[in-house]
Design a protein around this motif. Sequence first.
Motif, PDB file in Angstrom:
ATOM      1  N   THR A 181       0.812  -1.219   0.000  1.00  0.00           N
ATOM      2  CA  THR A 181       0.000   0.000   0.000  1.00  0.00           C
ATOM      3  C   THR A 181       0.843   1.266   0.000  1.00  0.00           C
ATOM      4  O   THR A 181       0.354   2.342  -0.325  1.00  0.00           O
ATOM      5  CB  THR A 181      -0.895   0.028   1.253  1.00  0.00           C
ATOM      6  OG1 THR A 181      -0.063   0.095   2.421  1.00  0.00           O
ATOM      7  CG2 THR A 181      -1.772  -1.217   1.325  1.00  0.00           C
ATOM      8  N   GLY A 182       2.105   1.133   0.408  1.00  0.00           N
ATOM      9  CA  GLY A 182       2.952   2.304   0.572  1.00  0.00           C
ATOM     10  C   GLY A 182       2.920   2.835   1.986  1.00  0.00           C
ATOM     11  O   GLY A 182       3.683   3.737   2.341  1.00  0.00           O
ATOM     12  N   LYS A 183       2.044   2.275   2.815  1.00  0.00           N
ATOM     13  CA  LYS A 183       1.923   2.727   4.206  1.00  0.00           C
ATOM     14  C   LYS A 183       2.560   1.734   5.185  1.00  0.00           C
ATOM     15  O   LYS A 183       2.402   1.870   6.399  1.00  0.00           O
ATOM     16  CB  LYS A 183       0.450   2.916   4.558  1.00  0.00           C
ATOM     17  CG  LYS A 183      -0.246   3.977   3.704  1.00  0.00           C
ATOM     18  CD  LYS A 183      -1.714   4.108   4.063  1.00  0.00           C
ATOM     19  CE  LYS A 183      -2.410   5.142   3.190  1.00  0.00           C
ATOM     20  NZ  LYS A 183      -3.861   5.259   3.527  1.00  0.00           N
ATOM     21  N   GLU A 230      15.120  -3.643  -8.060  1.00  0.00           N
ATOM     22  CA  GLU A 230      15.579  -2.306  -8.414  1.00  0.00           C
ATOM     23  C   GLU A 230      14.573  -1.243  -7.977  1.00  0.00           C
ATOM     24  O   GLU A 230      14.952  -0.176  -7.473  1.00  0.00           O
ATOM     25  CB  GLU A 230      15.821  -2.222  -9.922  1.00  0.00           C
ATOM     26  CG  GLU A 230      17.042  -3.014 -10.380  1.00  0.00           C
ATOM     27  CD  GLU A 230      17.244  -2.959 -11.875  1.00  0.00           C
ATOM     28  OE1 GLU A 230      16.335  -2.447 -12.581  1.00  0.00           O
ATOM     29  OE2 GLU A 230      18.295  -3.446 -12.346  1.00  0.00           O
ATOM     30  N   TYR A 231      13.306  -1.551  -8.139  1.00  0.00           N
ATOM     31  CA  TYR A 231      12.258  -0.605  -7.739  1.00  0.00           C
ATOM     32  C   TYR A 231      12.310  -0.338  -6.232  1.00  0.00           C
ATOM     33  O   TYR A 231      12.276   0.821  -5.801  1.00  0.00           O
ATOM     34  CB  TYR A 231      10.893  -1.170  -8.139  1.00  0.00           C
ATOM     35  CG  TYR A 231       9.718  -0.352  -7.659  1.00  0.00           C
ATOM     36  CD1 TYR A 231       9.389   0.862  -8.276  1.00  0.00           C
ATOM     37  CD2 TYR A 231       8.925  -0.789  -6.597  1.00  0.00           C
ATOM     38  CE1 TYR A 231       8.307   1.616  -7.844  1.00  0.00           C
ATOM     39  CE2 TYR A 231       7.843  -0.051  -6.167  1.00  0.00           C
ATOM     40  CZ  TYR A 231       7.535   1.159  -6.789  1.00  0.00           C
ATOM     41  OH  TYR A 231       6.471   1.899  -6.345  1.00  0.00           O
ATOM     42  N   TYR A 232      12.412  -1.400  -5.446  1.00  0.00           N
ATOM     43  CA  TYR A 232      12.391  -1.232  -3.989  1.00  0.00           C
ATOM     44  C   TYR A 232      13.725  -0.749  -3.438  1.00  0.00           C
ATOM     45  O   TYR A 232      13.763   0.078  -2.516  1.00  0.00           O
ATOM     46  CB  TYR A 232      11.962  -2.533  -3.318  1.00  0.00           C
ATOM     47  CG  TYR A 232      10.483  -2.791  -3.466  1.00  0.00           C
ATOM     48  CD1 TYR A 232       9.546  -1.983  -2.829  1.00  0.00           C
ATOM     49  CD2 TYR A 232      10.009  -3.836  -4.277  1.00  0.00           C
ATOM     50  CE1 TYR A 232       8.184  -2.197  -2.977  1.00  0.00           C
ATOM     51  CE2 TYR A 232       8.647  -4.058  -4.429  1.00  0.00           C
ATOM     52  CZ  TYR A 232       7.744  -3.230  -3.779  1.00  0.00           C
ATOM     53  OH  TYR A 232       6.387  -3.442  -3.936  1.00  0.00           O
ATOM     54  N   ASP A 292      11.889   3.811  -5.301  1.00  0.00           N
ATOM     55  CA  ASP A 292      11.079   4.523  -6.278  1.00  0.00           C
ATOM     56  C   ASP A 292       9.623   4.631  -5.844  1.00  0.00           C
ATOM     57  O   ASP A 292       8.877   5.468  -6.379  1.00  0.00           O
ATOM     58  CB  ASP A 292      11.163   3.826  -7.637  1.00  0.00           C
ATOM     59  CG  ASP A 292      12.542   3.949  -8.275  1.00  0.00           C
ATOM     60  OD1 ASP A 292      13.295   4.860  -7.871  1.00  0.00           O
ATOM     61  OD2 ASP A 292      12.863   3.143  -9.165  1.00  0.00           O
ATOM     62  N   TYR A 293       9.216   3.789  -4.893  1.00  0.00           N
ATOM     63  CA  TYR A 293       7.843   3.872  -4.391  1.00  0.00           C
ATOM     64  C   TYR A 293       7.564   5.201  -3.699  1.00  0.00           C
ATOM     65  O   TYR A 293       6.404   5.590  -3.517  1.00  0.00           O
ATOM     66  CB  TYR A 293       7.559   2.707  -3.435  1.00  0.00           C
ATOM     67  CG  TYR A 293       8.560   2.569  -2.311  1.00  0.00           C
ATOM     68  CD1 TYR A 293       8.427   3.298  -1.148  1.00  0.00           C
ATOM     69  CD2 TYR A 293       9.648   1.710  -2.441  1.00  0.00           C
ATOM     70  CE1 TYR A 293       9.350   3.176  -0.111  1.00  0.00           C
ATOM     71  CE2 TYR A 293      10.578   1.582  -1.423  1.00  0.00           C
ATOM     72  CZ  TYR A 293      10.433   2.321  -0.268  1.00  0.00           C
ATOM     73  OH  TYR A 293      11.356   2.206   0.749  1.00  0.00           O
ATOM     74  N   LYS A 294       8.622   5.904  -3.324  1.00  0.00           N
ATOM     75  CA  LYS A 294       8.446   7.226  -2.716  1.00  0.00           C
ATOM     76  C   LYS A 294       8.096   8.280  -3.748  1.00  0.00           C
ATOM     77  O   LYS A 294       7.640   9.366  -3.397  1.00  0.00           O
ATOM     78  CB  LYS A 294       9.722   7.638  -1.979  1.00  0.00           C
ATOM     79  CG  LYS A 294      10.052   6.783  -0.768  1.00  0.00           C
ATOM     80  CD  LYS A 294      11.314   7.268  -0.076  1.00  0.00           C
ATOM     81  CE  LYS A 294      11.604   6.442   1.176  1.00  0.00           C
ATOM     82  NZ  LYS A 294      12.854   6.900   1.857  1.00  0.00           N
ATOM     83  N   GLY A 320       4.693  -0.726  -7.441  1.00  0.00           N
ATOM     84  CA  GLY A 320       4.667  -1.833  -6.492  1.00  0.00           C
ATOM     85  C   GLY A 320       3.328  -2.557  -6.536  1.00  0.00           C
ATOM     86  O   GLY A 320       3.276  -3.795  -6.490  1.00  0.00           O
ATOM     87  N   LYS A 321       2.254  -1.793  -6.636  1.00  0.00           N
ATOM     88  CA  LYS A 321       0.916  -2.390  -6.718  1.00  0.00           C
ATOM     89  C   LYS A 321       0.745  -3.149  -8.031  1.00  0.00           C
ATOM     90  O   LYS A 321       0.094  -4.201  -8.075  1.00  0.00           O
ATOM     91  CB  LYS A 321      -0.147  -1.299  -6.583  1.00  0.00           C
ATOM     92  CG  LYS A 321      -0.178  -0.631  -5.208  1.00  0.00           C
ATOM     93  CD  LYS A 321      -1.172   0.520  -5.163  1.00  0.00           C
ATOM     94  CE  LYS A 321      -1.155   1.200  -3.796  1.00  0.00           C
ATOM     95  NZ  LYS A 321      -2.077   2.366  -3.738  1.00  0.00           N
TER      96      LYS A 321
END
Length: 325
Positions: free
Chosen positions: A84-86, A142-144, A148-150, A157-158
């Motif tokens: 969720t990003g949270k 690489e994304y995490y 980059d989720y920020k 991510g979703k």
Amino acid sequence: MNPVRAFIFAVGAAALVTLQSATIAAAQAPKPETPSSDPGESEADQASLTQKLNAYVGCINRLSGRSYDSRRRYFSWVSKSGPTGKERIIYGTYTIYDTSDCRKNIEAANAMEPRDEALEAAASAYADAVGKLEPLLKEANEYYSQEDYKDDKMAKGKALHPRLVATWDAFAKADKTLREGVETINDRRAAERVAAIEKSEGKSARYHTEALMIEAKRVLRTETADKPDMNAINAALNAYENQVKALDQLDGDAKVDSFFLSAAKGYLTSAKQLMRRIRDKTPLSQGDRMMINAGGGEMIEGTPQRLLRNYNDLIGAYNSRLRRG
């Protein structure tokens, strides 16, 4: 439902897949005097089958554990519905080793005699599944790792989540099928090998070593079954303990090296600890559950994860004996 199994299901995919990452012993060609299920099977055929199986085993032992570890890492912080990003902590996932050699080795093995259409199809499916997992895990890592989720509010991510789940599921299915195919042949050959050794040498150190490995696998299967049966567990555990004692009592030139014997006893201890937890319906503490979720289940006595670790140690000791001759 047995509380141990209930707990495994409760903590999700991470614990479930851990039980699937057992190392497989290197295939060993039976001696010439070994009885064969195929009267026309030659010694050359036996050697070729050993080479074929070891190509498959090499892929499993190199890639499967890491693939399951990557899923366990991911689900240690992501819920079943996805990120969720949270989340309080975002770990990302692990990558796996290069899969190209595995594909090449499987293609070469599939062309070898004796031909086995079902086993070869399973091996090809494994190579395809793990080959698809490799770039996807690299993309997710690489994304995490770059956080980059920020920047996109976890949008990628979703989007990655259902792809990861589907690819892991496909890999787990392919891994299970290939393992079963290899293990079916290995089980038959192991039984033939023990019978041949007993016929030519009697109940020698080599006989007890091979018999012990058969019983060790039986213990693992009974104690990690979906519905563990205490009668089956006790029978397997008693048979395994008898082989450990037989090896321990050998002396002189027949004495087994301490490294292998120590691994055999360590596995026996873990097997008894898990047996008692199942028998006594002893629940795991909240701290234990948190440790397993974090991938530390092997540190806890009486867990399938500890049993698996010691089983893999035993396989390593056995394979070391094979290399030394």
